[in-house]
Design a protein around this motif. Structure first.
Motif, PDB file in Angstrom:
ATOM      1  N   ASN A   6       0.953  -1.392  -0.101  1.00 30.81           N
ATOM      2  CA  ASN A   6      -0.069   0.066   0.087  1.00 30.81           C
ATOM      3  C   ASN A   6       0.908   1.261  -0.093  1.00 30.81           C
ATOM      4  O   ASN A   6       1.716   1.370   1.084  1.00 30.81           O
ATOM      5  CB  ASN A   6      -0.788  -0.035   1.288  1.00 30.81           C
ATOM      6  N   ILE A  41      -7.481  -5.202   2.500  1.00 26.48           N
ATOM      7  CA  ILE A  41      -6.280  -6.203   2.636  1.00 26.48           C
ATOM      8  C   ILE A  41      -6.713  -7.211   3.359  1.00 26.48           C
ATOM      9  O   ILE A  41      -6.322  -8.521   2.946  1.00 26.48           O
ATOM     10  CB  ILE A  41      -5.041  -5.356   3.450  1.00 26.48           C
ATOM     11  N   VAL A  76       2.036  -7.554   4.549  1.00 32.82           N
ATOM     12  CA  VAL A  76       1.846  -6.246   4.073  1.00 32.82           C
ATOM     13  C   VAL A  76       2.967  -5.186   4.228  1.00 32.82           C
ATOM     14  O   VAL A  76       3.407  -4.920   5.308  1.00 32.82           O
ATOM     15  CB  VAL A  76       0.428  -5.657   4.820  1.00 32.82           C
TER      16      VAL A  76
END
Length: 303
Positions: free
Chosen positions: A137, A151, A164
């Protein structure tokens, strides 16, 4: 406790260029090994700092083959970004064939999609190989904000979503993600000057930029945070912050590569449309380096 898959410092490695503009594979090989010797866990090529959007498909694959060969089993986790879903899938498959051990999957370049389109793009790349995936991101760079609940949706659907990289610059996002992600999904800080805050909020990995010039200092800072030695970590962090903040502006690629050159660990060459720093910009970076001086020595006891 078993080490997590993406725990530690992972350099977002810069792509070196020769005078003729071609990728300098010899330097790439040595540079990656140098950072690994300083204690990094793996290498992340072809991302924003790696100028992935200026490299051809064949150049990207050649970079991956060089790094896989150079690192002899250590993780190579390329950024998978493209203008089209079709090419992103091809690149993911080529990375798998080249021996990469994971993928960092970016939203589509240029086209700012809604969630349904972005989900379809990401799903196609995730499904293209069995490799573990880090979802990336970075709304500052890609104009698409990958929300925590989105997510989570992909993390619950796909077992190979394992991490992530959060680069929104908002440390509250790290806190929000840490509260909802399932145990198999690791959280990595993706902004250089949010490392201490991110780890305090629950992150266990760092995909870093200034590590290209300062790998030992980057690994030490990470290790101090992981060990809960917050006072020592803050001492090193305060020293490091003026350099780490070079990672957070428009010309971060040029700035980090210039720091590499000034510190004797690379060349400032970039690929157009980027241009190398000149004049006042160079002088300001040299001033930051001079004011910083050598890093404080903190490794006086085992971490």
């Amino acid at each position: 406790m078993t080490q997590k898959m993406f725990e530690g410092v992972f350099p977002a490695i810069t792509t070196p260029f020769q005078e003729d503009g071609q990728v300098d594979h010899a330097f790439l090989r040595g540079h990656a090994r140098w950072m690994m010797q300083a204690g990094c866990r793996g290498i992340v090529p072809l991302g924003s700092l790696g100028e992935g959007n200026t490299l051809s498909f064949d150049e990207k694959v050649a970079v991956l083959r060089t790094l896989v060969d150079a690192l002899d089993g250590a993780p190579v986790i390329p950024g998978i970004g493209s203008l089209s879903t079709q090419e992103a899938v091809r690149l993911a498959q080529a990375a798998h064939e080249a021996g990469c051990q994971g993928l960092m999957v970016l939203p589509p370049y240029v086209y700012t999609s809604d969630w349904e389109e972005m989900k379809a793009h990401l799903s196609a790349v995730i499904e293209a190989t069995p490799l573990p995936v880090i979802l990336y991101n970075n709304p500052v760079a890609y104009r698409t904000d990958f929300l925590p609940e989105q997510i989570l949706e992909l993390a619950l659907k796909y077992s190979n979503v394992r991490g992530v990289k959060e680069s929104s610059t908002d440390v509250r996002r790290v806190t929000a993600l840490a509260a909802i992600l399932p145990p198999h999904v690791e959280l990595l800080v993706g902004v250089d000057d949010a490392l201490l805050e991110g780890m305090a909020a629950g992150a266990t990995g760092w995909i870093a930029g200034l590590v290209n010039s300062h790998p030992a200092e980057s690994v030490e800072l990470f290790d101090l945070c992981r060990a809960g030695r917050w006072e020592d970590a803050m001492t090193l962090y305060r020293w490091f912050l003026p350099l780490l903040r070079l990672d957070t502006v428009v010309k971060f690629v040029q700035l980090i590569k210039f720091v590499q050159e000034e510190s004797g660990h690379g060349s400032a060459r970039v690929r157009a449309p980027r241009l190398v720093l000149t004049g006042a910009e160079q002088a300001e970076v040299r001033r930051v380096l001079q004011v910083a001086g050598p890093a404080p020595t903190l490794r006086t006891a085992a971490l």
